[in-house]
Design a protein around this motif. Structure first.
Motif, mmCIF file in Angstrom:
data_model
loop_
_atom_site.group_PDB
_atom_site.id
_atom_site.type_symbol
_atom_site.label_atom_id
_atom_site.label_comp_id
_atom_site.label_asym_id
_atom_site.label_seq_id
_atom_site.Cartn_x
_atom_site.Cartn_y
_atom_site.Cartn_z
ATOM 1 N N ALA A 270 0.890 -1.333 -0.011
ATOM 2 C CA ALA A 270 -0.072 0.062 0.037
ATOM 3 C C ALA A 270 0.749 1.209 -0.178
ATOM 4 O O ALA A 270 0.491 2.298 -0.837
ATOM 5 C CB ALA A 270 -0.987 -0.082 1.205
ATOM 6 N N CYS A 281 -5.461 4.630 -5.293
ATOM 7 C CA CYS A 281 -5.373 4.040 -3.809
ATOM 8 C C CYS A 281 -6.533 4.467 -3.264
ATOM 9 O O CYS A 281 -7.197 3.241 -2.576
ATOM 10 C CB CYS A 281 -4.244 4.753 -2.904
ATOM 11 N N GLN A 282 -7.157 5.408 -3.324
ATOM 12 C CA GLN A 282 -8.481 5.911 -2.622
ATOM 13 C C GLN A 282 -9.622 4.815 -3.187
ATOM 14 O O GLN A 282 -10.479 4.288 -2.448
ATOM 15 C CB GLN A 282 -8.860 6.967 -2.728
ATOM 16 N N MET A 284 -9.378 1.883 -4.402
ATOM 17 C CA MET A 284 -9.106 0.487 -4.244
ATOM 18 C C MET A 284 -9.381 0.534 -2.559
ATOM 19 O O MET A 284 -9.264 -0.671 -2.065
ATOM 20 C CB MET A 284 -7.530 0.211 -4.357
ATOM 21 N N GLY A 285 -9.850 1.508 -2.039
ATOM 22 C CA GLY A 285 -10.279 1.250 -0.606
ATOM 23 C C GLY A 285 -8.901 1.294 0.595
ATOM 24 O O GLY A 285 -9.219 0.824 1.606
ATOM 25 N N ILE A 286 -7.970 1.802 0.012
ATOM 26 C CA ILE A 286 -6.949 1.977 0.822
ATOM 27 C C ILE A 286 -7.125 3.245 1.699
ATOM 28 O O ILE A 286 -7.279 4.275 1.090
ATOM 29 C CB ILE A 286 -5.433 1.899 -0.017
ATOM 30 N N ASP A 287 -7.022 3.270 3.032
ATOM 31 C CA ASP A 287 -7.079 4.608 3.799
ATOM 32 C C ASP A 287 -5.720 5.503 3.705
ATOM 33 O O ASP A 287 -4.713 4.903 4.237
ATOM 34 C CB ASP A 287 -7.395 4.320 5.197
#
Lengths: 404, 235
Positions: A270, A281-282, A284-287
């Motif tokens: 990540a 990234c966002q 893909m659900g990466i905080d």
């Protein structure tokens, strides 16, 4: 063989260099006798040297642009084959381990001491590498966390008598805490702005330590910080140095292991992804927030750890040890060694810390050599001495075997 | 399934969306068409909360999406394929896919899904260990779609899948969009400039102009509409 235009170019270069170095190398004012020495010999030497060096320079640039691939691939494939050979691999690892263990018993205290500080920079470099190399957040105030670690051991020991080994985790945790503290306000920033704010943070910590006399004893620093004890036995100076060396070796192994695992983990992936594309990234659900904070916290934890060791090793700390120059050194050893590559960072740290020590004879020219080396690096090998190679897995049709 | 009620979005003083109302039912393919700068991408960004400032309400499966962060929205089952693909250029194809499953923990299922996608896009299986940046535009688009599907979404937001691609590849991609919709019953919200293609694939369509929805209805009806024909289809 040589074209006329090239020779003219080189003559121009040498003339320019002669002009540039004229004031320092040719004129020498003797203030005692009030005369001026004109050292024309130097000028001629510079002219000749730069004339030939400019040829070499252009030749190297050409080599870099095209051609050199063929030779390189042969050499590198030979190198790869020897490295891949399991016999060679295990025997070299054993050899290196023996060297590491034998080092303090073979060489003098002075050498062991230098080596210990080089290892400290390895840990610092690997820690900063998490933030800069993996997550791509340019942190110019990294030394602040180093200071946090050092002062946490020094102060806790001074007030509460906390021992070295208890201080190690505390230093790391405090480092991580300050990492998060810095992380929160800077999360929205990118690139240059992030660098400026982290730079400011580093200075703030140093200025606090310098001016808050009641808390940190100001610029006079803290002296008599005890070295780690060996199960309650008092050690001689020689023994402590060796002991510190081995503690540092263990820490380096721990760091390399953890960083290596982190790189292959989801969070490591990540970080790399965050460096490449934030929007994706966002999606893909990466905080974003959490991931960046993790990077800051883990990086800072290693700096805290190294700080505790630093305080114990030197047994005296004051704010002057934590200037911006330190941050710059740690950052440049990463860049020199190869950003993102563990082995590269280790190499970079050794070159950066050991070379100046052994080249004390030329200490007047240290900065000159340093600057020249940096320029040459950036022109000829911008990825660093050891380029980061991403690991990938090949899945063959018959059974899945992973390969580097 | 997804319901947008009176969505307004501002970029500073500029109003990008004005009272947008959209409703999507499960299993549908919905197209949102419009000219450059109409607010299509902004609509998608508002749904996946990549743009946080907005008024109005968005409901997904009955849940209010207000004050949710982008990662929470992904975990609810909305996956977004951003405009311009946004793949990770220095990660390999398989690593790109793995990041798509960032929020999932069932390792076995992730592997199975990856195999399914490799079957759907055989070219990606070939390029497994290649860096994302070395793929061609069409392959990158396929990778972006697959990566979003790795999150096992119930609703897939597709932003301009035809952008900058050759007509044959665009056709292929639209075939696969239909296939995904049929096989895994994924609802698809498609934003497109290529109105003709988008309306042919979709069940219903919305037409957007200057941040407002000006037409809506079944796609075959929209294709026949004279105004739309002249403005967006160029017929």
């Amino acid at each position: 063989m040589f074209k006329l235009s090239e020779i003219i170019k080189s003559i121009a270069v040498s003339a320019w260099f002669m002009f540039l170095t004229f004031p320092i190398l040719v004129i020498k004012v003797n203030t005692y006798e009030k005369t001026i020495d004109w050292r024309w010999k130097n000028m001629i030497l510079i002219g000749i040297a730069s004339f030939f060096l400019s040829f070499l320079w252009r030749y190297m640039l050409k080599q870099k642009e095209y051609g050199s691939d063929k030779k390189k691939s042969k050499a590198s494939s030979f190198f790869k084959n020897t490295v891949k050979n399991p016999k060679f691999y295990t025997s070299s690892i054993v050899l290196i381990l023996c060297l590491i263990i034998a080092f303090p018993f073979v060489f003098s205290i002075y050498q062991t001491n230098i080596m210990t500080s080089a290892l400290m920079y390895v840990v610092l470099g690997l820690g900063l590498n998490i933030v800069v190399g993996l997550a791509g957040l340019l942190d110019l105030g990294y030394v602040a966390f180093f200071a946090v670690g050092a002062y946490s051991y020094a102060l806790l020991n001074h007030h509460f008598g906390i021992t070295f080994f208890m201080a190690l985790p505390i230093g790391a945790l405090l480092g991580a805490f300050f990492g998060i503290l810095l992380g929160f306000p800077v999360l929205r920033l990118k690139g240059d702005y992030l660098a400026i704010v982290t730079l400011g943070f580093g200075e703030i910590i140093r200025l606090i330590l310098e001016n808050w006399n009641d808390f940190s004893f100001g610029p006079s620093g803290i002296a008599n910080i005890p070295k780690p004890s060996f199960f309650g036995i008092n050690l001689s100076i020689y023994e402590t140095t060796t002991y510190m060396y081995f503690i540092m070796i263990l820490l380096v192994f721990l760091t390399v292991f953890v960083v290596n695992r982190l790189e292959d983990s989801r969070i490591g992936r990540a970080w790399i992804a965050l460096k490449e594309d934030e929007v994706a990234c966002q999606a893909m659900g990466i905080d974003k927030t959490k991931t960046k904070l993790y990077a800051f916290a883990t990086g800072a934890a290693w700096a805290g750890l190294a700080g505790v060791v630093f305080a114990a090793k030197t047994s005296f700390i004051n704010p002057a040890s934590f200037t911006f120059l330190e941050s710059a050194i740690i950052l440049s050893l990463i860049v020199l060694g190869g950003m993102g590559s563990i082995f590269g960072v280790i190499t970079g740290a050794f070159i950066f810390i050991l070379l100046p020590e052994y080249l004390r004879a030329f200490s007047d020219y240290r900065m000159l050599v340093f600057g020249a080396a940096m320029v040459l690096m950036m022109v000829f090998r911008p990825q660093g001495i050891i380029k980061k190679r991403r690991r990938f897995y090949k899945i063959s049709d018959s059974g899945g075997k992973k390969q580097r | 399934m997804l319901k947008l009620e009176d969505i307004n979005v501002f970029y500073g003083n500029i109003q990008a969306l004005t009272d947008v109302n959209i409703e999507i039912y499960e299993g549908e393919i919905i197209a949102l068409i419009g000219a450059n700068g109409a607010g299509k991408t902004t609509t998608l960004m508002a749904i996946s909360a990549i743009i946080p400032q907005k008024t109005g309400k968005i409901f997904f499966m009955g849940e209010d999406l207000r004050n949710r962060s982008p990662d929470q929205i992904v975990s609810l089952g909305i996956s977004h394929v951003p405009e311009g693909r946004h793949i990770f250029p220095h990660l390999t194809v398989s690593e790109n896919l793995d990041l798509g499953a960032f929020l999932r923990k069932d390792k076995k299922m992730i592997k199975e899904d990856m195999e399914y996608l490799y079957n759907l896009f055989p070219i990606l299986a070939k390029r497994k260990n290649q860096k994302g940046g070395t793929l061609s535009g069409g392959e990158q688009q396929m990778l972006a779609i697959s990566r979003a599907l790795m999150a096992k979404p119930r609703l897939l937001l597709l932003d301009e899948p035809s952008l900058g691609l050759a007509p044959i590849i665009v056709k292929q991609i639209f075939e696969i969009i239909k296939k995904i919709n049929k096989e895994s019953n994924t609802t698809i919200f498609l934003v497109e400039q290529n109105a003709n293609l988008a309306l042919k694939v979709s069940f219903r369509g919305y037409v957007m102009e200057n941040g407002k929805i000006i037409f809506k209805g079944p796609s075959d009806g929209l294709i026949k509409n004279k105004k739309i024909k002249s403005a967006y289809l160029g017929l």
